[in-house]
Design a protein around this motif. Structure first.
Motif, PDB file in Angstrom:
ATOM      1  N   SER A  42      37.596  11.373   4.999  1.00 54.04           N
ATOM      2  CA  SER A  42      35.408  10.882   5.142  1.00 54.04           C
ATOM      3  C   SER A  42      35.580  10.051   4.489  1.00 54.04           C
ATOM      4  O   SER A  42      34.214   9.468   3.860  1.00 54.04           O
ATOM      5  CB  SER A  42      35.349  12.713   3.950  1.00 54.04           C
ATOM      6  OG  SER A  42      36.427  11.961   2.500  1.00 54.04           O
ATOM      7  N   GLU A  46      28.549   9.320   6.374  1.00 51.38           N
ATOM      8  CA  GLU A  46      28.113   9.297   5.761  1.00 51.38           C
ATOM      9  C   GLU A  46      27.304  10.826   5.495  1.00 51.38           C
ATOM     10  O   GLU A  46      26.020  11.498   4.901  1.00 51.38           O
ATOM     11  CB  GLU A  46      27.346   8.230   6.476  1.00 51.38           C
ATOM     12  CG  GLU A  46      27.500   6.865   5.745  1.00 51.38           C
ATOM     13  CD  GLU A  46      26.550   5.714   5.708  1.00 51.38           C
ATOM     14  OE1 GLU A  46      25.519   5.800   6.253  1.00 51.38           O
ATOM     15  OE2 GLU A  46      27.107   4.423   5.890  1.00 51.38           O
ATOM     16  N   ASP A  47      27.234  11.366   6.928  1.00 50.64           N
ATOM     17  CA  ASP A  47      26.853  12.731   6.773  1.00 50.64           C
ATOM     18  C   ASP A  47      28.060  13.947   6.782  1.00 50.64           C
ATOM     19  O   ASP A  47      29.102  13.679   7.386  1.00 50.64           O
ATOM     20  CB  ASP A  47      26.792  12.902   8.559  1.00 50.64           C
ATOM     21  CG  ASP A  47      25.710  14.746   9.128  1.00 50.64           C
ATOM     22  OD1 ASP A  47      26.377  14.805   8.320  1.00 50.64           O
ATOM     23  OD2 ASP A  47      25.615  14.228  10.530  1.00 50.64           O
ATOM     24  N   ALA A  48      27.803  14.315   5.443  1.00 53.05           N
ATOM     25  CA  ALA A  48      28.756  15.772   5.037  1.00 53.05           C
ATOM     26  C   ALA A  48      29.037  17.091   6.149  1.00 53.05           C
ATOM     27  O   ALA A  48      29.874  17.277   6.426  1.00 53.05           O
ATOM     28  CB  ALA A  48      27.746  16.744   3.971  1.00 53.05           C
ATOM     29  N   ASN A  74      33.662   5.844  -1.240  1.00 58.68           N
ATOM     30  CA  ASN A  74      32.256   6.396  -0.586  1.00 58.68           C
ATOM     31  C   ASN A  74      31.877   7.150  -1.549  1.00 58.68           C
ATOM     32  O   ASN A  74      31.210   7.604  -2.414  1.00 58.68           O
ATOM     33  CB  ASN A  74      32.860   7.615   0.267  1.00 58.68           C
ATOM     34  CG  ASN A  74      32.028   7.620   1.152  1.00 58.68           C
ATOM     35  OD1 ASN A  74      30.993   7.546   1.126  1.00 58.68           O
ATOM     36  ND2 ASN A  74      32.194   8.487   2.088  1.00 58.68           N
ATOM     37  N   HIS A  76      29.241   8.676  -0.624  1.00 58.69           N
ATOM     38  CA  HIS A  76      28.533  10.125  -0.498  1.00 58.69           C
ATOM     39  C   HIS A  76      30.079  11.097  -0.881  1.00 58.69           C
ATOM     40  O   HIS A  76      30.175  12.339  -0.636  1.00 58.69           O
ATOM     41  CB  HIS A  76      28.469  10.900   0.262  1.00 58.69           C
ATOM     42  CG  HIS A  76      27.228   9.281   1.137  1.00 58.69           C
ATOM     43  ND1 HIS A  76      26.183   9.768   0.877  1.00 58.69           N
ATOM     44  CD2 HIS A  76      27.530   8.568   1.958  1.00 58.69           C
ATOM     45  CE1 HIS A  76      25.262   8.824   2.110  1.00 58.69           C
ATOM     46  NE2 HIS A  76      25.936   7.959   2.189  1.00 58.69           N
ATOM     47  N   CYS A  77      30.948  10.391  -1.809  1.00 57.87           N
ATOM     48  CA  CYS A  77      32.223  10.999  -2.352  1.00 57.87           C
ATOM     49  C   CYS A  77      31.821  12.696  -2.402  1.00 57.87           C
ATOM     50  O   CYS A  77      32.453  13.686  -2.196  1.00 57.87           O
ATOM     51  CB  CYS A  77      32.815  11.018  -3.440  1.00 57.87           C
ATOM     52  SG  CYS A  77      34.053  11.222  -3.577  1.00 57.87           S
ATOM     53  N   GLU A  79      29.733  14.191  -2.559  1.00 58.79           N
ATOM     54  CA  GLU A  79      28.619  16.161  -0.850  1.00 58.79           C
ATOM     55  C   GLU A  79      30.049  16.090  -0.107  1.00 58.79           C
ATOM     56  O   GLU A  79      29.939  17.460   0.188  1.00 58.79           O
ATOM     57  CB  GLU A  79      28.186  14.757  -0.134  1.00 58.79           C
ATOM     58  CG  GLU A  79      26.481  14.615  -0.653  1.00 58.79           C
ATOM     59  CD  GLU A  79      25.809  13.090   0.172  1.00 58.79           C
ATOM     60  OE1 GLU A  79      26.042  14.394   0.840  1.00 58.79           O
ATOM     61  OE2 GLU A  79      25.185  12.426  -0.477  1.00 58.79           O
TER      62      GLU A  79
END
Length: 299
Positions: A42, A46-48, A74, A76-77, A79
């Protein structure tokens, strides 16, 4: 049974390393089906919701245990971690930063955490914040590294001496000799990256796989991406430019990784690989790679 295999619920203590955008569900599922532990990546997502779709895709292909990687760098980690918990993953690997905040989030939900560590100091700190195992990753490995990397042969036994949690060896493991050596050093299992890129199930472009199979142990080198981050790469023309001019490396756009690794455009992104390219000579099915790796070993 190996403590790592028992921890992860797999037959063999062979963890597939998280490799950017080429941890496709087909390869991850193939690793788990063959008795190892497949891992989705991951780091570049950026998109979970895309991660959620990938987890569903793996589950459609196997009922064996698998996990995913959380890269602390990241943004967004968190998420991604929430999706992993919501989807019921039982174990994850963490890397590139302090796993403490993630452990506080994951452990209450029963998720096992294995943290990638490049030094004894980092391994001791990871144990102190509650990881279930540490992955001691030596300088031979491909991809992200710090500026003070230590070779696997020294790092693994040093980490085993310093922590009580199980230790996984990473960096330079590509065949049964590396697997047996890791166990002899005190590790309870291995993490393998480069060898799985050159598998039939991996979506890496054929030029990427061919370069791995055609390279020697001296061909890869480290290039600087930021002041504190180095990356071990194959000798593409772009990588040679970055080697000569570190500022060129900082200009590479992370969103172009797929264009290089999957589509084969080697002008836009470097190709990560470990020194064990010198041991990889052909593309093989994942099952065969794992079967050969654990052959004649007590696991």
């Amino acid at each position: 049974m190996s403590r790592i295999a028992e921890l992860l619920g797999c037959r063999y203590p062979v963890i597939q390393g998280a490799m950017g955008v080429i941890c496709n569900p087909e390869m991850v599922a193939a690793v788990s089906e063959a008795g190892g532990f497949g891992v989705l990546g991951s780091a570049f997502q950026e998109d979970a919701e895309e991660l959620r779709r990938q987890i569903k895709a793996v589950r459609a292909l196997t009922d064996k245990p698998f996990g995913a990687n959380l890269t602390v760098l990241n943004p967004h980690c968190t998420e991604m971690a929430e999706v992993m918990m919501d989807m019921g993953l039982k174990a994850v690997t963490t890397s590139a930063g302090n796993p403490g905040p993630l452990i506080e989030l994951l452990k209450p939900q029963g998720v096992k955490v294995l943290h990638v560590c490049p030094s004894v100091d980092k391994a001791v700190k990871a144990q102190a914040v509650g990881v279930d195992a540490v992955i001691a990753e030596g300088a031979e490995s491909g991809g992200i590294q710090g500026v003070e990397a230590v070779g696997t042969l020294v790092l693994v036994p040093a980490v085993c001496d310093a922590v009580e949690v199980p230790v996984v060896a990473a960096g330079g493991v590509a065949d049964s000799r590396g697997f047996r050596a890791a166990l002899a050093l005190g590790a309870q299992g291995v993490q393998v990256g480069t060898r799985f890129i050159a598998s039939t199930e991996c979506i890496a472009h054929q030029s990427y796989k061919a370069m791995i199979c055609d390279s020697s142990e001296t061909d890869t080198f480290l290039v600087r991406r930021t002041e504190k981050i180095l990356v071990r790469v194959l000798p593409t023309p772009l990588a040679m430019e970055v080697r000569r001019d570190p500022n060129r490396g900082e200009a590479i756009r992370r969103q172009d990784i797929g264009r290089a690794w999957i589509q084969g455009n080697l002008e836009v992104y470097t190709l990560a690989a470990g020194q064990d390219v010198g041991l990889v000579h052909e593309v093989k099915p994942v099952a065969r790679i794992i079967e050969e790796m654990v052959a004649a070993s007590a696991v």
